[in-house]
Design an enzyme around this catalytic site. Structure first.
Site, PDB file in Angstrom:
ATOM      1  CE  LYS A  52      -3.938  -2.617   2.014  1.00  0.00           C
ATOM      2  NZ  LYS A  52      -4.533  -2.773   3.309  1.00  0.00           N
ATOM      3  CD  GLN A  96      -3.769  -4.477   6.410  1.00  0.00           C
ATOM      4  OE1 GLN A  96      -3.729  -3.538   5.809  1.00  0.00           O
ATOM      5  NE2 GLN A  96      -4.076  -5.691   5.873  1.00  0.00           N
ATOM      6  CG  ASP A 119      -9.681  -0.438   4.832  1.00  0.00           C
ATOM      7  OD1 ASP A 119      -9.056  -0.701   3.711  1.00  0.00           O
ATOM      8  OD2 ASP A 119      -9.093  -0.566   5.810  1.00  0.00           O
TER       9      ASP A 119
HETATM   10  N1  GUN Z   1      -6.854  -7.257   6.057  1.00  0.00           N
HETATM   11  C1  GUN Z   1      -7.143  -7.817   4.794  1.00  0.00           C
HETATM   12  N2  GUN Z   1      -7.738  -7.018   3.979  1.00  0.00           N
HETATM   13  C2  GUN Z   1      -7.781  -5.780   4.455  1.00  0.00           C
HETATM   14  C3  GUN Z   1      -8.272  -4.653   3.883  1.00  0.00           C
HETATM   15  O1  GUN Z   1      -8.800  -4.320   2.824  1.00  0.00           O
HETATM   16  N3  GUN Z   1      -8.216  -3.330   4.821  1.00  0.00           N
HETATM   17  C4  GUN Z   1      -7.629  -3.605   5.945  1.00  0.00           C
HETATM   18  N4  GUN Z   1      -7.465  -2.519   6.788  1.00  0.00           N
HETATM   19  N5  GUN Z   1      -7.285  -4.817   6.409  1.00  0.00           N
HETATM   20  C5  GUN Z   1      -7.345  -5.808   5.897  1.00  0.00           C
END
Ligand code: GUN
Length: 297
Positions: A52, A96, A119
């Protein structure tokens, strides 16, 4: 059979976003800024967050990574979230997941200002998505719809089977596929661990979206000739031939299923790269206040 190349599409979209950002900066606006909170050292989460941050660079965004050890308290996390909510330089941020067991994940998600929830996990954004209002759609479902759209996969009136009912993928993608838009307008069935006759239901499907996290679950006998298969699974399986000691495996038995399909996503290189680019798109929407008006204080 046509392979859906999520890597190429995501590279194209990142280029499109980078162009928009350069125009914004040339016009005197600030660069979009995404912050990420990462707790602990889970290998998968480390990789996702690193990717990211890399995608932010590629798109011309500013990024901030805030790390905590596993022992962080819920109060410390909530304090950091409050600071990010109040920071006018931060357009959007993510925490996350998963979080350590002693932290209430839902409490954390709901502490995020929904206007910065890139998100799309906050109940306000989930609710808006459910009734078709403009919102931050969570990254994986958004990425899947973008792939179907860019490959002109017909969804209207088609039977779509979603395997899995998670809040992150199964539920939102089912909701989007049934809505009155393209891609969408599908007849959607959601299957899960309690579903009876799962194989028979899958065999009727024009589109299968597999998001169970069970490697190789979808076998050739479950797939209709000419179906479109979207594989969301990314399970790490041991592989001694790799330097890392593992490789990613999807929920679909790719080698045997692919010859029967019209379209199929590979793992890796299908849905995965689209997930990250969808987060970039949401961050751009946040920076440009395209979903919610700028806060006035
Ligand atoms: N863990 C797995 N996929 C995601 C996501 O799209 N966003 C976040 N914050 N955590 C995750």
């Amino acid at each position: 059979m046509q392979l859906i190349d999520g890597k190429k599409i995501s590279d194209d979209i990142k280029d499109e976003i980078a162009k928009v950002v350069e125009t914004m900066v040339a016009d005197g606006q600030k660069r979009p800024h995404l912050a990420a909170i990462l707790v602990g050292h889970d290998g998968g989460s480390e990789t996702y967050v690193a990717n990211k941050v890399k995608a932010c660079e590629r798109c011309g965004f500013k990024s901030t990574l805030i790390r905590f050890e596993d022992e962080v308290t819920e109060e410390e996390l909530l304090k950091t979230i409050a600071d990010l909510n109040a920071d006018p330089d931060v357009d959007g941020f993510i925490v996350q997941l998963p979080l350590p067991r002693h932290i209430n994940e839902q409490r954390i998600i709901e502490a995020i200002d929904h206007r910065k929830d890139v998100d799309g996990f906050h109940p306000i954004n989930v609710g808006r998505m459910s009734i078709g209002l403009p919102t931050f759609v969570s990254a994986t479902p958004y990425g899947i719809l973008e792939l179907l759209s860019r490959y002109n996969v017909e969804t209207r009136g088609k039977r779509c089977v979603v395997l899995g009912r998670s809040n992150i993928v199964g539920k939102p993608v089912a909701m989007l596929m049934m809505q009155k838009h393209q891609p969408g307008d599908a007849t959607v069935t959601v299957c899960h661990s309690a579903t009876e006759n799962l194989k028979e239901i899958c065999r009727e499907a024009d589109i299968i979206i597999a998001a169970l996290g069970v490697p190789g679950f979808v076998t050739a006998d479950m797939v209709k000739e000419g179906a479109t298969i979207i594989d969301v699974g990314t399970t790490r399986v041991p592989d001694a031939t790799r330097k890392s000691g593992f490789r990613l495996r999807g929920d679909v038995d790719f080698d045997n299923v692919a010859p029967k399909c019209s379209f199929i996503t590979p793992v890796p290189g299908g849905v995965g790269p689209m997930t990250i680019v969808s987060l970039m798109r949401n961050t751009l929407l946040a920076a440009r206040h395209e979903i919610y008006p700028a806060a006035t204080k």
